[in-house]
Design a protein around this motif. Structure first.
Motif, PDB file in Angstrom:
ATOM      1  N   SER A 160       7.588  -8.620  15.521  1.00 23.85           N
ATOM      2  CA  SER A 160       7.612  -9.955  16.110  1.00 23.85           C
ATOM      3  C   SER A 160       6.410 -10.697  15.551  1.00 23.85           C
ATOM      4  N   ASP A 161       6.464 -12.015  15.544  1.00 25.06           N
ATOM      5  CA  ASP A 161       5.393 -12.807  14.935  1.00 25.06           C
ATOM      6  C   ASP A 161       4.036 -12.566  15.595  1.00 25.06           C
ATOM      7  N   THR A 162       4.027 -12.199  16.875  1.00 28.58           N
ATOM      8  CA  THR A 162       2.763 -11.963  17.569  1.00 28.58           C
ATOM      9  C   THR A 162       2.036 -10.727  17.038  1.00 28.58           C
ATOM     10  N   LEU A 163       2.753  -9.861  16.340  1.00 25.42           N
ATOM     11  CA  LEU A 163       2.142  -8.663  15.765  1.00 25.42           C
ATOM     12  C   LEU A 163       1.578  -8.910  14.366  1.00 25.42           C
ATOM     13  N   ASN A 164       1.886 -10.074  13.806  1.00 22.84           N
ATOM     14  CA  ASN A 164       1.451 -10.406  12.442  1.00 22.84           C
ATOM     15  C   ASN A 164       0.023 -10.958  12.500  1.00 22.84           C
ATOM     16  N   THR A 165      -0.960 -10.061  12.379  1.00 27.63           N
ATOM     17  CA  THR A 165      -2.369 -10.429  12.473  1.00 27.63           C
ATOM     18  C   THR A 165      -3.095  -9.941  11.216  1.00 27.63           C
ATOM     19  N   PRO A 166      -4.308 -10.415  10.964  1.00 31.47           N
ATOM     20  CA  PRO A 166      -5.052  -9.928   9.798  1.00 31.47           C
ATOM     21  C   PRO A 166      -5.186  -8.403   9.766  1.00 31.47           C
ATOM     22  N   ALA A 167      -5.364  -7.785  10.931  1.00 32.98           N
ATOM     23  CA  ALA A 167      -5.537  -6.330  10.968  1.00 32.98           C
ATOM     24  C   ALA A 167      -4.249  -5.593  10.597  1.00 32.98           C
ATOM     25  N   THR A 168      -3.116  -6.038  11.163  1.00 32.62           N
ATOM     26  CA  THR A 168      -1.857  -5.339  10.883  1.00 32.62           C
ATOM     27  C   THR A 168      -1.416  -5.573   9.435  1.00 32.62           C
ATOM     28  N   VAL A 169      -1.670  -6.776   8.915  1.00 33.99           N
ATOM     29  CA  VAL A 169      -1.348  -7.075   7.522  1.00 33.99           C
ATOM     30  C   VAL A 169      -2.169  -6.186   6.587  1.00 33.99           C
ATOM     31  N   ALA A 170      -3.477  -6.084   6.867  1.00 30.37           N
ATOM     32  CA  ALA A 170      -4.351  -5.246   6.043  1.00 30.37           C
ATOM     33  C   ALA A 170      -3.931  -3.784   6.098  1.00 30.37           C
ATOM     34  N   LEU A 171      -3.511  -3.317   7.289  1.00 32.35           N
ATOM     35  CA  LEU A 171      -3.051  -1.935   7.425  1.00 32.35           C
ATOM     36  C   LEU A 171      -1.876  -1.647   6.490  1.00 32.35           C
ATOM     37  N   GLY A 172      -0.908  -2.560   6.477  1.00 31.54           N
ATOM     38  CA  GLY A 172       0.279  -2.360   5.647  1.00 31.54           C
ATOM     39  C   GLY A 172      -0.039  -2.404   4.165  1.00 31.54           C
ATOM     40  N   LYS A 173      -0.858  -3.353   3.763  1.00 30.00           N
ATOM     41  CA  LYS A 173      -1.240  -3.478   2.358  1.00 30.00           C
ATOM     42  C   LYS A 173      -1.977  -2.228   1.891  1.00 30.00           C
ATOM     43  N   GLN A 174      -2.935  -1.767   2.688  1.00 31.71           N
ATOM     44  CA  GLN A 174      -3.695  -0.569   2.343  1.00 31.71           C
ATOM     45  C   GLN A 174      -2.791   0.656   2.261  1.00 31.71           C
ATOM     46  N   TYR A 175      -1.861   0.768   3.214  1.00 24.07           N
ATOM     47  CA  TYR A 175      -0.953   1.924   3.223  1.00 24.07           C
ATOM     48  C   TYR A 175      -0.108   1.966   1.954  1.00 24.07           C
ATOM     49  N   LEU A 176       0.463   0.825   1.579  1.00 22.17           N
ATOM     50  CA  LEU A 176       1.302   0.796   0.382  1.00 22.17           C
ATOM     51  C   LEU A 176       0.494   1.052  -0.884  1.00 22.17           C
ATOM     52  N   GLU A 177      -0.712   0.502  -0.959  1.00 22.08           N
ATOM     53  CA  GLU A 177      -1.574   0.771  -2.111  1.00 22.08           C
ATOM     54  C   GLU A 177      -1.851   2.270  -2.236  1.00 22.08           C
ATOM     55  N   LYS A 178      -2.075   2.918  -1.106  1.00 23.62           N
ATOM     56  CA  LYS A 178      -2.346   4.358  -1.106  1.00 23.62           C
ATOM     57  C   LYS A 178      -1.119   5.145  -1.563  1.00 23.62           C
ATOM     58  N   ILE A 179       0.062   4.768  -1.050  1.00 24.90           N
ATOM     59  CA  ILE A 179       1.300   5.467  -1.409  1.00 24.90           C
ATOM     60  C   ILE A 179       1.610   5.300  -2.897  1.00 24.90           C
ATOM     61  N   ILE A 180       1.475   4.080  -3.401  1.00 22.03           N
ATOM     62  CA  ILE A 180       1.759   3.803  -4.812  1.00 22.03           C
ATOM     63  C   ILE A 180       0.790   4.571  -5.710  1.00 22.03           C
ATOM     64  N   SER A 181      -0.483   4.556  -5.341  1.00 14.47           N
ATOM     65  CA  SER A 181      -1.482   5.286  -6.116  1.00 14.47           C
ATOM     66  C   SER A 181      -1.194   6.779  -6.112  1.00 14.47           C
ATOM     67  N   GLN A 182      -0.838   7.319  -4.942  1.00 12.56           N
ATOM     68  CA  GLN A 182      -0.557   8.753  -4.838  1.00 12.56           C
ATOM     69  C   GLN A 182       0.672   9.141  -5.641  1.00 12.56           C
ATOM     70  N   ALA A 183       1.693   8.294  -5.633  1.00 16.54           N
ATOM     71  CA  ALA A 183       2.906   8.573  -6.410  1.00 16.54           C
ATOM     72  C   ALA A 183       2.577   8.693  -7.894  1.00 16.54           C
ATOM     73  N   GLY A 184       1.765   7.767  -8.397  1.00 16.17           N
ATOM     74  CA  GLY A 184       1.372   7.819  -9.798  1.00 16.17           C
ATOM     75  C   GLY A 184       0.563   9.057 -10.124  1.00 16.17           C
ATOM     76  N   GLN A 185      -0.363   9.393  -9.254  1.00 16.35           N
ATOM     77  CA  GLN A 185      -1.184  10.584  -9.475  1.00 16.35           C
ATOM     78  C   GLN A 185      -0.339  11.858  -9.429  1.00 16.35           C
ATOM     79  N   ASN A 186       0.668  11.885  -8.548  1.00 17.86           N
ATOM     80  CA  ASN A 186       1.559  13.053  -8.486  1.00 17.86           C
ATOM     81  C   ASN A 186       2.312  13.243  -9.800  1.00 17.86           C
ATOM     82  N   LEU A 187       2.835  12.153 -10.347  1.00 20.21           N
ATOM     83  CA  LEU A 187       3.578  12.248 -11.613  1.00 20.21           C
ATOM     84  C   LEU A 187       2.656  12.657 -12.758  1.00 20.21           C
ATOM     85  N   ASP A 188       1.434  12.161 -12.754  1.00 16.02           N
ATOM     86  CA  ASP A 188       0.468  12.564 -13.776  1.00 16.02           C
ATOM     87  C   ASP A 188       0.118  14.041 -13.652  1.00 16.02           C
ATOM     88  N   ALA A 189      -0.029  14.513 -12.416  1.00 15.89           N
ATOM     89  CA  ALA A 189      -0.370  15.917 -12.192  1.00 15.89           C
ATOM     90  C   ALA A 189       0.739  16.846 -12.691  1.00 15.89           C
TER      91      ALA A 189
END
Length: 394
Positions: A160-189
């Motif tokens: 809901s729009d009331t949940l769209n705050t700077p903190a929740t947005v940052a959480l999602g962005k950080q989570y996806l950056e971590k997942i994408i980075s880990q996926a690349g590192q897994n394939l390299d490994a």
């Protein structure tokens, strides 16, 4: 050599959030813990009826649904529990319009305001004793398919729009950056090499920012995007996707299934996922279609592999056109991801470098592309430009 990228330095956004926003995240986590302790039961039964003089049988799920509400004023978190009936077959479910009160008792009423009426990620408003509560969690049984009796119980944080705050947005962005980075590192490994460019690691052919843009793109509604562009509200729409991811983490987009069957964070079709698993055995992907698409890191690995597989399927003229620049390659990859490499080969064979320079409209087609695919590219470019601009401003 423009297509050489690295996943190892994908950095998370370390921007601080306001105390109010951080408090909201904490309350959502508390609500999730409380939901885990609530038992939601169900039973399957058959409803008989008549249609055109013939007897009909509708397989129905009677389920208990638990919703958690949070009152920012009083800081109270309270449950609201109700029962409802849902036909297994989506086509047999009643057509309803928002807003609609879908459950109530002597103290509370729950209003459905948007999203999938019967699914997890629906916009709801809870009011109890004249006080408004933000819905911060839902737990319920859900049907797997119309043809089986399998029922799963899961919980989710609906948007809901009331949940769209700077903190929740940052959480999602950080989570996806971590997942994408880990996926690349897994394939390299696992030392997975590109099939399209055998002398390169597979992670060198695609930019992590492109993967982030593609994931956001997959979950951004075309109509909402066009409205947001007119209103200058693209950041809020990107923030919506990041909020859903941030609050749901590994469950995010788990129940996001298109009418065609594309599923989860990276919106893989079952057949496409199976083909990627077979084409790249060295990547050691999860061979199970369901869990392989639901587990985020595995799904992103599969997407990187699919990009490479699509490039391998490009005709020589397509490669010559698409590999002329990074921006062009990413547009080509987006078309292949959305409509298949065959679509891209056909349109470039006909139009060459002018394939995406439109708009040339003929009914539903723009430069040989379906309107949906043309809008898909437009969305991708807007999202990528926004991410680049945001990164520069930090």
């Amino acid at each position: 050599s423009f297509f050489v990228f690295s996943f190892k330095n994908a950095s998370a956004d370390t921007a601080t959030s306001s105390p109010e926003s951080d408090l909201l995240v904490q309350k959502v986590r508390i609500a999730q813990s409380l939901l885990n302790a609530i038992n939601v039961d169900y039973k399957i039964y058959t409803v008989t009826g008549k249609y055109k003089g013939k007897k009909t049988f509708t397989k129905t799920l009677q389920r208990t649904v638990a919703v958690m509400g949070y009152n920012p004023g009083s800081q109270e978190i309270r449950p609201f529990i109700f029962k409802e009936d849902m036909a297994f077959n989506p086509r047999l479910r009643p057509t309803e319009k928002v807003p609609k009160v879908i459950a109530s008792d002597t103290d509370c009423s729950l209003t459905w305001q948007g999203g999938n009426r019967w699914g997890f990620n629906k916009d709801m408003a809870l009011q109890c004793n004249g006080q408004d509560y933000i819905v911060v969690g839902i737990k319920m049984p859900y049907t797997v398919s119309a043809s089986s009796n399998q029922v799963l119980v899961d919980s989710y944080v609906p948007y809901s729009d009331t949940l769209n705050t700077p903190a929740t947005v940052a959480l999602g962005k950080q989570y996806l950056e971590k997942i994408i980075s880990q996926a690349g590192q897994n394939l390299d490994a696992k030392n997975v090499m590109s099939h399209a460019f055998p002398d390169r690691k597979i992670t060198e052919i695609v930019n992590p920012d492109f993967i982030m843009s593609l994931i956001v793109n997959e979950h951004m509604d075309h109509g909402q995007y066009l409205q947001a562009v007119k209103a200058g509200a693209l950041p809020e729409l990107v923030g919506k996707i990041w909020t859903i991811v941030g609050l749901n983490q590994e469950k995010a987009m788990k129940w996001s299934i298109s009418s065609a069957g594309a599923c989860c964070l990276t919106q893989f079709m079952p057949r496409t996922y199976t083909q990627v698993v077979k084409t790249y055995p060295e990547a050691q992907l999860d061979p199970k279609i369901s869990s392989g698409r639901q587990e985020h890191t595995n799904a992103v690995e599969a997407s990187i592999l699919l990009f490479d597989s699509d490039i391998s399927s490009w005709k020589e003229k397509t490669k010559l056109t698409c590999l002329s620049s990074t921006d062009m390659m990413e547009k080509c990859l987006a078309v292949s991801y959305n409509g298949g490499p065959g679509t891209l080969n056909s349109v470039i064979k006909k139009f060459g470098y002018a394939w995406e320079s439109g708009p040339i409209k003929t009914n539903k087609w723009i430069i040989g592309l379906r309107l949906e695919t043309a809008t898909y590219i437009q969305k991708l470019v807007s999202i990528k430009n926004y991410l680049v601009a945001t990164a520069k401003s930090l």
